[in-house]
Design a protein around this motif. Structure first.
Motif, short mmCIF file in Angstrom:
data_model
loop_
_atom_site.label_atom_id
_atom_site.label_comp_id
_atom_site.label_asym_id
_atom_site.label_seq_id
_atom_site.Cartn_x
_atom_site.Cartn_y
_atom_site.Cartn_z
N THR A 69 0.86 -1.19 0.00
CA THR A 69 0.00 0.00 0.00
C THR A 69 0.89 1.24 0.00
OG1 THR A 69 -1.76 -1.14 1.17
CG2 THR A 69 -1.78 1.26 1.28
N LEU A 70 0.63 2.14 -0.95
CA LEU A 70 1.48 3.31 -1.10
C LEU A 70 0.69 4.59 -0.91
CD1 LEU A 70 3.44 2.23 -4.30
CD2 LEU A 70 4.15 1.96 -1.93
N LYS A 71 1.30 5.54 -0.24
CA LYS A 71 0.67 6.85 -0.08
C LYS A 71 1.74 7.92 0.04
CE LYS A 71 -0.12 6.36 4.94
NZ LYS A 71 0.84 5.31 5.23
N LEU A 72 1.29 9.16 0.18
CA LEU A 72 2.20 10.28 0.29
C LEU A 72 3.32 9.95 1.28
CD1 LEU A 72 2.31 13.12 -1.00
CD2 LEU A 72 1.20 13.99 1.06
N THR A 73 4.54 10.22 0.90
CA THR A 73 5.79 9.97 1.65
C THR A 73 6.31 8.53 1.58
OG1 THR A 73 4.96 9.44 3.88
CG2 THR A 73 5.21 11.80 3.35
N SER A 74 5.56 7.61 0.93
CA SER A 74 6.11 6.26 0.73
C SER A 74 7.35 6.37 -0.15
CB SER A 74 5.10 5.35 0.03
OG SER A 74 3.99 5.10 0.83
N ARG A 75 8.25 5.39 0.01
CA ARG A 75 9.47 5.39 -0.79
C ARG A 75 9.84 3.98 -1.21
NH1 ARG A 75 13.86 9.18 0.00
NH2 ARG A 75 13.03 11.17 0.67
N GLY A 76 10.65 3.88 -2.23
CA GLY A 76 11.23 2.59 -2.57
C GLY A 76 10.84 2.04 -3.93
N ALA A 77 11.18 0.77 -4.11
CA ALA A 77 11.01 0.13 -5.42
C ALA A 77 9.55 0.08 -5.86
CB ALA A 77 11.59 -1.28 -5.37
N ALA A 78 8.64 -0.09 -4.89
CA ALA A 78 7.22 -0.17 -5.26
C ALA A 78 6.74 1.18 -5.78
CB ALA A 78 6.39 -0.62 -4.05
N VAL A 79 7.23 2.27 -5.19
CA VAL A 79 6.86 3.61 -5.66
C VAL A 79 7.41 3.83 -7.07
CG1 VAL A 79 7.02 6.09 -5.24
CG2 VAL A 79 6.77 4.53 -3.30
N LEU A 80 8.61 3.37 -7.26
CA LEU A 80 9.23 3.47 -8.59
C LEU A 80 8.39 2.72 -9.63
CD1 LEU A 80 11.83 4.64 -9.84
CD2 LEU A 80 12.85 2.39 -9.54
N ALA A 81 7.95 1.53 -9.24
CA ALA A 81 7.11 0.72 -10.15
C ALA A 81 5.81 1.46 -10.44
CB ALA A 81 6.82 -0.64 -9.51
N LEU A 82 5.24 2.07 -9.40
CA LEU A 82 4.01 2.84 -9.54
C LEU A 82 4.20 4.00 -10.52
CD1 LEU A 82 1.15 3.86 -8.56
CD2 LEU A 82 2.39 5.11 -6.78
N GLN A 83 5.27 4.75 -10.34
CA GLN A 83 5.53 5.91 -11.21
C GLN A 83 5.71 5.48 -12.66
OE1 GLN A 83 8.86 7.24 -8.86
NE2 GLN A 83 7.68 8.89 -7.90
N LYS A 84 6.41 4.37 -12.82
CA LYS A 84 6.64 3.82 -14.16
C LYS A 84 5.30 3.46 -14.82
CE LYS A 84 9.20 2.43 -17.36
NZ LYS A 84 10.03 3.41 -18.04
N LEU A 85 4.46 2.77 -14.06
CA LEU A 85 3.16 2.35 -14.60
C LEU A 85 2.28 3.56 -14.92
CD1 LEU A 85 2.44 -0.71 -12.27
CD2 LEU A 85 2.72 -0.80 -14.75
N LEU A 86 2.29 4.56 -14.04
CA LEU A 86 1.48 5.77 -14.28
C LEU A 86 1.97 6.46 -15.56
CD1 LEU A 86 1.14 7.19 -10.66
CD2 LEU A 86 -0.76 6.46 -12.12
N ASN A 87 3.26 6.55 -15.72
CA ASN A 87 3.80 7.20 -16.92
C ASN A 87 3.39 6.45 -18.19
OD1 ASN A 87 4.99 9.34 -15.63
ND2 ASN A 87 7.01 8.40 -15.48
N GLN A 88 3.43 5.12 -18.10
CA GLN A 88 3.05 4.30 -19.26
C GLN A 88 1.56 4.44 -19.56
OE1 GLN A 88 4.16 0.23 -18.48
NE2 GLN A 88 6.33 0.60 -18.80
N LYS A 89 0.76 4.30 -18.50
CA LYS A 89 -0.70 4.27 -18.67
C LYS A 89 -1.27 5.63 -19.04
CE LYS A 89 -2.26 0.14 -17.37
NZ LYS A 89 -3.44 -0.60 -17.75
N GLN A 90 -0.74 6.67 -18.41
CA GLN A 90 -1.34 7.99 -18.54
C GLN A 90 -0.61 8.88 -19.54
OE1 GLN A 90 -4.01 6.97 -17.06
NE2 GLN A 90 -4.33 8.72 -15.70
N GLN A 91 0.47 8.37 -20.10
CA GLN A 91 1.27 9.18 -21.03
C GLN A 91 1.68 10.50 -20.37
OE1 GLN A 91 2.11 8.08 -24.40
NE2 GLN A 91 1.56 6.24 -23.32
#
Ligand SMILES: [Zn+2]
Length: 226
Positions: free
Chosen positions: A160-182
């Motif tokens: 579960t990720l929220k404001l101030t979370s850090r690490g590999a899962a956040v990185l994966a999240l950012q990557k997916l958002l960039n891919q999905k949302q352009q």
């Protein structure tokens, strides 16, 4: 795990990555489908290693791979599922080491291990296969292998990720958002306001609770195809 030498002559083993972190692509069948769609006879790689370390068998070892343009002859091609360096798993590297050790032994160490990037301008694989396999500059398995990746992302899509979370899962999240949302979120593994806004925009689009917190529902939406 077993390895039996094919009848064709082998000199090199090439290591690849699949360039996807999507769980639904984490199997050789998806790769095979893509390669058949390109008009190839079969999947281009001989082996595919899933995030959980499972080894999938791809193209028949007797067949030349379609993996390293201009360097396919006399080679074996192995692909690990993954795109982001941080998201490869220790289990994958352990399987890679086991497989390469078997191959090395079968050829009485008269074989070299190379990354696709050594014969291509592609950054493939993205991980440090030389360190992982304990390779010399000549590609020989001379040193102790080391399967320990930067971080261990087990259950990465469940955290579960929220404001101030850090690490590999956040990185994966950012990557997916960039891919999905352009969009172009900074992929830094830090859940800041920008990431939160992007999560909320995504949640709104998916008609789920707009709370800016990435739980099971949001992860599911992020990692599914639609
Ligand atoms: Zn490659």
């Amino acid at each position: 795990m077993t390895f039996i030498k094919p009848n064709r002559h082998i000199e090199k083993v090439f290591i690849h990555c699949s360039a996807s972190d999507y769980p639904q692509h984490d199997n050789v069948e998806t790769m095979r489908k893509w390669h058949l769609e390109r008009g190839w006879q079969d999947v281009g790689y001989h082996y595919f290693i899933r995030k959980n370390g499972q080894l999938d068998v791809g193209r028949d070892l007797e067949k030349i791979p379609a993996a390293q343009s201009g360097h396919n002859k006399n080679s074996i091609a192995i692909c690990l599922h993954g795109l982001k360096k941080e998201l490869f798993t220790k289990k994958q590297f352990e399987s890679l080491i086991d497989l390469c050790k078997l191959i090395n032994k079968a050829y009485e160490e008269q074989i070299v291990f190379r990354g696709h990037r050594e014969v291509s301008d592609k950054n493939c694989p993205v991980f440090d296969y030389q360190k992982i396999l304990g390779l010399s500059n000549f590609g020989e398995m001379d040193f102790a292998p080391n399967a320990q990746p930067t971080e261990n992302p087990s259950n990465i899509y469940q955290e579960t990720l929220k404001l101030t979370s850090r690490g590999a899962a956040v990185l994966a999240l950012q990557k997916l958002l960039n891919q999905k949302q352009q969009i172009a979120l900074v992929e830094d593994g830090i859940f800041g306001q920008q990431t939160k806004s992007a999560v909320m925009a995504f949640q709104e689009q998916k008609n789920t609770a707009i709370d800016g917190i990435v739980g099971p529902v949001t992860w599911h939406c992020l990692t599914s195809n639609d």
